[in-house]
Design a protein around this motif. Sequence first.
Motif, PDB file in Angstrom:
ATOM      1  N   SER A  17      38.046  43.184  50.013  1.00 24.47           N
ATOM      2  CA  SER A  17      39.178  43.111  50.932  1.00 24.47           C
ATOM      3  C   SER A  17      40.484  43.533  50.266  1.00 24.47           C
ATOM      4  N   ALA A  18      40.402  44.057  49.052  1.00 26.90           N
ATOM      5  CA  ALA A  18      41.617  44.366  48.279  1.00 26.90           C
ATOM      6  C   ALA A  18      42.196  45.740  48.584  1.00 26.90           C
ATOM      7  N   GLY A  19      41.514  46.541  49.378  1.00 26.22           N
ATOM      8  CA  GLY A  19      42.034  47.856  49.698  1.00 26.22           C
ATOM      9  C   GLY A  19      41.911  48.827  48.540  1.00 26.22           C
ATOM     10  N   ASP A  25      36.623  36.286  51.292  1.00 27.59           N
ATOM     11  CA  ASP A  25      35.493  35.379  51.559  1.00 27.59           C
ATOM     12  C   ASP A  25      34.518  35.280  50.393  1.00 27.59           C
ATOM     13  N   GLY A  26      34.767  36.031  49.326  1.00 29.21           N
ATOM     14  CA  GLY A  26      33.871  36.005  48.173  1.00 29.21           C
ATOM     15  C   GLY A  26      32.651  36.879  48.322  1.00 29.21           C
ATOM     16  N   PHE A  75      35.983  35.787  42.520  1.00 26.91           N
ATOM     17  CA  PHE A  75      36.358  37.013  43.229  1.00 26.91           C
ATOM     18  C   PHE A  75      37.557  36.749  44.142  1.00 26.91           C
ATOM     19  N   GLN A  76      37.589  35.567  44.725  1.00 27.87           N
ATOM     20  CA  GLN A  76      38.736  35.199  45.553  1.00 27.87           C
ATOM     21  C   GLN A  76      39.998  35.052  44.707  1.00 27.87           C
ATOM     22  N   LEU A  77      39.879  34.387  43.568  1.00 30.94           N
ATOM     23  CA  LEU A  77      41.031  34.209  42.688  1.00 30.94           C
ATOM     24  C   LEU A  77      41.528  35.546  42.151  1.00 30.94           C
ATOM     25  N   ALA A  78      40.616  36.494  41.981  1.00 31.37           N
ATOM     26  CA  ALA A  78      41.004  37.820  41.508  1.00 31.37           C
ATOM     27  C   ALA A  78      41.709  38.624  42.590  1.00 31.37           C
TER      28      ALA A  78
END
Length: 469
Positions: A107-109, A102-103, A94-97
């Motif tokens: 947080s991507a808006g 923080d996983g 999820f972080q790499l995506a």
Amino acid sequence: GTSKPRERCGGDRLATATRGLPRACPSTSMAVWLGNARVVASTQTLALFVFALVASASAESPSHVSGDPAARAPGRLVAVPDLHGDLAHARRSFQLAGISTDGDSWSAGANVEFVQTGDVVDRGEHSIEILRLLAKLQNEARDAGSNVTALLGNHELLTLQGDYRYVAREEIVRLGTESLESKKLGGEEMGTGYGLRAYWAAGLMAWKKTFAPRSELGDEIRKNRLLATVVGEGLCATLFSHAGVRRSHLRKHGDSIEALNAFAFDSIAAVSDGDHHSTETAETADTTSPKPDPNRFLGSLDVFDTDSPVWNRFWSDDWDARQGAERAACAELESILALVGARRMVVGHTVQPRGMTMRCGGRLHLIDVGISDKYVGRGAAWTCESGTVKAHYDDRVVVLETPRAAETSEPETEAKSETNGDAASIRSDGASSSDAKKDSERVSTRVGGGWFGRTKTSGVVGGAEKKEL
């Protein structure tokens, strides 16, 4: 107060209010009689006050309102493949995506489409936790103006069918331990233990209850998991499916993805509830698609059998073994993409230990890279933004497609690593050729042998035998 000044004042008011800077105009007719406390205000002044309030409210409206140019701007399309109960690598993916710093939280808006290709459950010991995390991300994404889509995988289907052979022993025992010890009838707090058999039996009951009809997670899988969907716009328009869509799948259901998904949902509901509740009338009934028989086992239906969009291995098969197989497969894929309006198809299901693989000149992307530590164990994500498609790993980012290649329908034959830019040392699947044999052996070793004594080898393009479930 002539009419001419009133018109000019009204024009000034309109111009300034629409810029979000309303200002008052002088009243041209106001009379105040103090003797009887009667106040007569002009209609023009009252209208100005109301207009200013409306303009002010419009200026403060959220940015995701359809009139906002930002809401119409092309967004990012991201995907994460099969997770198989590995919570740590799921969070890393999820972080790499780029959807969570923080996983654990979105947080991507806004303007992000996130697709998970299915097979969240089984093998790893945190299946339930990942499902709940995905549900949380879905709610947070919706609030932010984005969208999360989770597909149905064959292991979610197995769960609905009551086939628990691939559920991690550790997860079952943990569920059983929590269930029994919460009743305070024994266990560590009382200095006694129930024994492994008791924990296992209680855990199995808890697992069944967790995915039963009308349970939170049970209904989430039954009612929300699609077999296939087209997500993204323009150069990022992509057909997603867990194992891949065949032309025959669509042909049987009116050449419609919507009809294919509807039939799958109805079939699951029929088997889960023991009855098919239909609101159709003779006038509204769809006579072109076959109706699900509630008494038939899910696995016997064309949408869930071994050649279905959740089970087939056609798109990851070794086409080199049959003359003309690749040309025929790619021609079939082209007809599917033209029918659904997509530029490529992305599937999971079959592990590619060397990295995400492209076939059919970039029209087919195989993105299951063994995220779970029961396979390879690594974070990974697939992204498309403005026609640039990338594979994200812990140690590198590989460009799979560029806008130029997408526009000309001639994808690059070699992917380029953003870490060192050495296209010659990077395969089209995103891994160095020197690692291919080592990775393939690693997957075969880790998948083989397990709690249920089933020896499985991972399906690899042009490689190992494809027996992995």
